[in-house]
Every structure is written in C-alpha cells, then in structure tokens.
Design a protein around this motif. Sequence first.
Motif, PDB file in Angstrom:
ATOM      1  N   SER A  57     138.424  84.575 -44.165  1.00 37.74           N
ATOM      2  CA  SER A  57     138.091  84.019 -45.481  1.00 37.74           C
ATOM      3  C   SER A  57     138.070  82.508 -45.371  1.00 37.74           C
ATOM      4  N   VAL A  58     136.953  81.906 -45.787  1.00 40.00           N
ATOM      5  CA  VAL A  58     136.816  80.454 -45.747  1.00 40.00           C
ATOM      6  C   VAL A  58     136.528  79.953 -47.156  1.00 40.00           C
ATOM      7  N   ARG A  59     136.902  78.716 -47.392  1.00 33.93           N
ATOM      8  CA  ARG A  59     136.616  78.058 -48.674  1.00 33.93           C
ATOM      9  C   ARG A  59     135.468  77.090 -48.416  1.00 33.93           C
ATOM     10  N   CYS A  60     134.317  77.346 -49.098  1.00 28.90           N
ATOM     11  CA  CYS A  60     133.136  76.501 -48.912  1.00 28.90           C
ATOM     12  C   CYS A  60     132.806  75.800 -50.221  1.00 28.90           C
ATOM     13  N   PHE A  61     132.326  74.554 -50.121  1.00 31.87           N
ATOM     14  CA  PHE A  61     131.979  73.815 -51.327  1.00 31.87           C
ATOM     15  C   PHE A  61     130.880  72.808 -51.044  1.00 31.87           C
ATOM     16  N   SER A  62     130.324  72.287 -52.138  1.00 29.27           N
ATOM     17  CA  SER A  62     129.314  71.246 -52.063  1.00 29.27           C
ATOM     18  C   SER A  62     129.211  70.567 -53.419  1.00 29.27           C
ATOM     19  N   GLU A  63     128.807  69.312 -53.415  1.00 25.83           N
ATOM     20  CA  GLU A  63     128.493  68.579 -54.652  1.00 25.83           C
ATOM     21  C   GLU A  63     127.004  68.775 -54.897  1.00 25.83           C
ATOM     22  N   VAL A  64     126.653  69.286 -56.072  1.00 26.15           N
ATOM     23  CA  VAL A  64     125.268  69.645 -56.365  1.00 26.15           C
ATOM     24  C   VAL A  64     124.869  69.059 -57.718  1.00 26.15           C
ATOM     25  N   THR A  65     123.628  68.597 -57.815  1.00 30.49           N
ATOM     26  CA  THR A  65     123.100  68.131 -59.099  1.00 30.49           C
ATOM     27  C   THR A  65     122.339  69.282 -59.753  1.00 30.49           C
ATOM     28  N   LEU A  66     122.833  69.701 -60.924  1.00 26.49           N
ATOM     29  CA  LEU A  66     122.198  70.760 -61.705  1.00 26.49           C
ATOM     30  C   LEU A  66     121.955  70.250 -63.115  1.00 26.49           C
ATOM     31  N   ASN A  67     121.053  70.896 -63.816  1.00 25.44           N
ATOM     32  CA  ASN A  67     120.744  70.511 -65.191  1.00 25.44           C
ATOM     33  C   ASN A  67     121.729  71.145 -66.176  1.00 25.44           C
ATOM     34  N   LYS A  68     121.974  70.427 -67.275  1.00 29.23           N
ATOM     35  CA  LYS A  68     122.792  70.940 -68.373  1.00 29.23           C
ATOM     36  C   LYS A  68     122.075  70.586 -69.671  1.00 29.23           C
ATOM     37  N   CYS A  69     122.333  71.357 -70.723  1.00 27.83           N
ATOM     38  CA  CYS A  69     121.784  71.048 -72.043  1.00 27.83           C
ATOM     39  C   CYS A  69     122.769  70.151 -72.770  1.00 27.83           C
ATOM     40  N   VAL A 104     121.503  77.193 -53.217  1.00 23.69           N
ATOM     41  CA  VAL A 104     122.332  76.020 -52.958  1.00 23.69           C
ATOM     42  C   VAL A 104     123.106  76.268 -51.665  1.00 23.69           C
ATOM     43  N   VAL A 105     123.101  75.278 -50.794  1.00 26.38           N
ATOM     44  CA  VAL A 105     123.831  75.384 -49.534  1.00 26.38           C
ATOM     45  C   VAL A 105     125.211  74.766 -49.716  1.00 26.38           C
ATOM     46  N   LEU A 106     126.236  75.567 -49.472  1.00 27.00           N
ATOM     47  CA  LEU A 106     127.617  75.062 -49.469  1.00 27.00           C
ATOM     48  C   LEU A 106     127.879  74.621 -48.032  1.00 27.00           C
ATOM     49  N   ASP A 107     127.843  73.308 -47.835  1.00 24.67           N
ATOM     50  CA  ASP A 107     127.820  72.782 -46.460  1.00 24.67           C
ATOM     51  C   ASP A 107     129.162  72.299 -45.931  1.00 24.67           C
ATOM     52  N   ARG A 108     130.202  72.431 -46.725  1.00 26.13           N
ATOM     53  CA  ARG A 108     131.532  72.039 -46.233  1.00 26.13           C
ATOM     54  C   ARG A 108     132.460  73.233 -46.386  1.00 26.13           C
ATOM     55  N   CYS A 109     132.862  73.798 -45.274  1.00 24.46           N
ATOM     56  CA  CYS A 109     133.733  74.974 -45.280  1.00 24.46           C
ATOM     57  C   CYS A 109     135.029  74.671 -44.526  1.00 24.46           C
ATOM     58  N   GLY A 113     142.664  74.814 -44.156  1.00 24.91           N
ATOM     59  CA  GLY A 113     142.692  73.370 -44.365  1.00 24.91           C
ATOM     60  C   GLY A 113     141.893  72.563 -43.359  1.00 24.91           C
ATOM     61  N   ASN A 114     141.354  73.215 -42.330  1.00 22.53           N
ATOM     62  CA  ASN A 114     140.571  72.518 -41.306  1.00 22.53           C
ATOM     63  C   ASN A 114     139.085  72.810 -41.510  1.00 22.53           C
ATOM     64  N   GLU A 115     138.261  71.745 -41.477  1.00 24.37           N
ATOM     65  CA  GLU A 115     136.824  71.926 -41.650  1.00 24.37           C
ATOM     66  C   GLU A 115     136.247  72.626 -40.425  1.00 24.37           C
ATOM     67  N   ILE A 116     135.362  73.603 -40.694  1.00 21.94           N
ATOM     68  CA  ILE A 116     134.720  74.350 -39.610  1.00 21.94           C
ATOM     69  C   ILE A 116     133.199  74.255 -39.771  1.00 21.94           C
ATOM     70  N   PRO A 117     132.448  74.407 -38.681  1.00 21.59           N
ATOM     71  CA  PRO A 117     130.984  74.255 -38.738  1.00 21.59           C
ATOM     72  C   PRO A 117     130.289  75.517 -39.256  1.00 21.59           C
ATOM     73  N   VAL A 118     130.466  75.802 -40.524  1.00 19.26           N
ATOM     74  CA  VAL A 118     129.854  76.972 -41.160  1.00 19.26           C
ATOM     75  C   VAL A 118     129.183  76.502 -42.435  1.00 19.26           C
ATOM     76  N   GLN A 119     128.031  77.066 -42.739  1.00 19.83           N
ATOM     77  CA  GLN A 119     127.363  76.816 -44.007  1.00 19.83           C
ATOM     78  C   GLN A 119     127.071  78.155 -44.658  1.00 19.83           C
ATOM     79  N   LYS A 120     127.170  78.204 -45.991  1.00 21.70           N
ATOM     80  CA  LYS A 120     126.868  79.415 -46.748  1.00 21.70           C
ATOM     81  C   LYS A 120     125.866  79.074 -47.833  1.00 21.70           C
ATOM     82  N   THR A 121     124.918  79.945 -48.066  1.00 17.72           N
ATOM     83  CA  THR A 121     123.925  79.753 -49.110  1.00 17.72           C
ATOM     84  C   THR A 121     124.221  80.725 -50.248  1.00 17.72           C
ATOM     85  N   ILE A 122     124.241  80.181 -51.465  1.00 20.11           N
ATOM     86  CA  ILE A 122     124.444  81.015 -52.652  1.00 20.11           C
ATOM     87  C   ILE A 122     123.282  80.774 -53.616  1.00 20.11           C
ATOM     88  N   THR A 123     123.141  81.644 -54.588  1.00 19.52           N
ATOM     89  CA  THR A 123     122.114  81.498 -55.610  1.00 19.52           C
ATOM     90  C   THR A 123     122.784  81.203 -56.945  1.00 19.52           C
TER      91      THR A 123
END
Length: 137
Positions: A57-69, A104-109, A113-123
Amino acid sequence: MFLRVRRAMQSLAFLMTFVLARTSAVINPQNDDCDFQQSLIRIERVMRTVHGGSIVSVRCFSEVTLNKCEGTCESSVTPSVRLHSGFRKNCRCCRETSSNLREVVLDRCTLNGNEIPVQKTITVTEITGCSCQPCVD
C-alpha cells in the motif's frame, strides 16, 4: 356604526393580505455572478501497487488545478398566505451544469514515509460549466 367601521377595517386588512400574497419578487438573472474558476487542490489516495516484487500500500498525491463553481445568485423570500410557512422561497445557488472526466497523474508516491518511483493515474470529474440553479436542501 362601530360595527361597520370594524368590518371595513377587516375587509381592508384581508385585501392588503391578498395583495401581499399576490406580490412576488422578480428574480433578475442579470444580477447573477456565477462562473467556474480554477482552484489548486491536493489529491491524495492510498493505493495498492507492486514494488520490489511485493504488493504494498502506497500513498500517492499530486497538486492539481481543477475548476470550481463560485459566485452569487439572486434569491428571494416573499410573504404568502397560501403556504403553511407563510413565505414563498425562491433560492438559487451557483452550481455545476456540466462536467467531463479527466485523468490525473499522482506523481509523488511514498511507502513508509519514503518516496518511491511510482506513478498512479486516476480519473476525476472536472467542472466545465456553472450557472445559478434551484438550491437543493
């Protein structure tokens, strides 16, 4: 005489109530200021992936610009003798009217607590249009 004046006042009060009940505020859509704006958000997911030959189990995240109303919509509350609450409400809210699916690509996993070279794509669902809509309770 007193009785006639009293009945006349009651009739006038009824007529005024009826007139108030028939009067409604006019909503002017030109006063609305509702549109979509870009917003920077952090998306984070815990996911299972293969790393070092094991499923982990890895924790993946990214900063993404999305629209809001965001914005304002004209609403009103007027007296009503026909409704139990005593008021006719015309409430409108700035809401999404259309959307698209976006990858959206979550490019920091991280793993333990240690960063690993994995990327995950979510919708995710991204807003593509906004307008003033009736509020939903």
